[in-house]
Design a protein around this motif. Structure first.
Motif, PDB file in Angstrom:
ATOM      1  N   ARG A  64       0.819  -1.217   0.000  1.00  0.00           N
ATOM      2  CA  ARG A  64       0.000   0.000   0.000  1.00  0.00           C
ATOM      3  C   ARG A  64       0.849   1.261   0.000  1.00  0.00           C
ATOM      4  N   LYS A  65       1.966   1.260   0.727  1.00  0.00           N
ATOM      5  CA  LYS A  65       2.844   2.436   0.747  1.00  0.00           C
ATOM      6  C   LYS A  65       3.494   2.653  -0.614  1.00  0.00           C
ATOM      7  N   MET A  66       3.915   1.566  -1.277  1.00  0.00           N
ATOM      8  CA  MET A  66       4.521   1.694  -2.599  1.00  0.00           C
ATOM      9  C   MET A  66       3.492   2.181  -3.606  1.00  0.00           C
ATOM     10  N   LEU A  67       2.269   1.646  -3.521  1.00  0.00           N
ATOM     11  CA  LEU A  67       1.208   2.056  -4.440  1.00  0.00           C
ATOM     12  C   LEU A  67       0.862   3.523  -4.229  1.00  0.00           C
ATOM     13  N   LYS A  68       0.822   3.956  -2.974  1.00  0.00           N
ATOM     14  CA  LYS A  68       0.494   5.335  -2.669  1.00  0.00           C
ATOM     15  C   LYS A  68       1.588   6.282  -3.168  1.00  0.00           C
ATOM     16  N   SER A  69       2.850   5.887  -3.015  1.00  0.00           N
ATOM     17  CA  SER A  69       3.935   6.751  -3.476  1.00  0.00           C
ATOM     18  C   SER A  69       4.015   6.795  -4.999  1.00  0.00           C
ATOM     19  N   ASN A  70       3.627   5.729  -5.666  1.00  0.00           N
ATOM     20  CA  ASN A  70       3.629   5.716  -7.126  1.00  0.00           C
ATOM     21  C   ASN A  70       2.476   6.537  -7.708  1.00  0.00           C
TER      22      ASN A  70
END
Length: 73
Positions: A64-70
């Motif tokens: 979720r953190k990677m998706l949010k940063s992308n």
């Protein structure tokens, strides 16, 4: 699962694990080796369940953190 139920479940599992570990050592020193072995197996199953559950939570958090940063770009 809401946070209150999750917290209560964690506390119950911790208490259960402590009681299982104490019972295992008491039974081992009394001489009931087979029963101590079975209780230690139950302890290890609970420990394995908790570790796999936390692994999934951590993987989901990272995803979720990677998706949010992308999505920022």
């Amino acid at each position: 699962m809401d946070e209150k139920k999750k917290g209560k479940l964690q506390i119950l599992l911790i208490i259960l694990m402590i009681l299982l570990l104490v019972a295992t050592f008491v039974l081992f020193f009394i001489g009931k080796y087979m029963l101590a072995f079975i209780l230690f197996g139950v302890f290890m199953l609970i420990l394995n369940f908790i570790s796999s559950w936390k692994n999934l939570d951590n993987a989901d958090y990272i995803y979720r953190k990677m998706l949010k940063s992308n999505q920022k770009w």
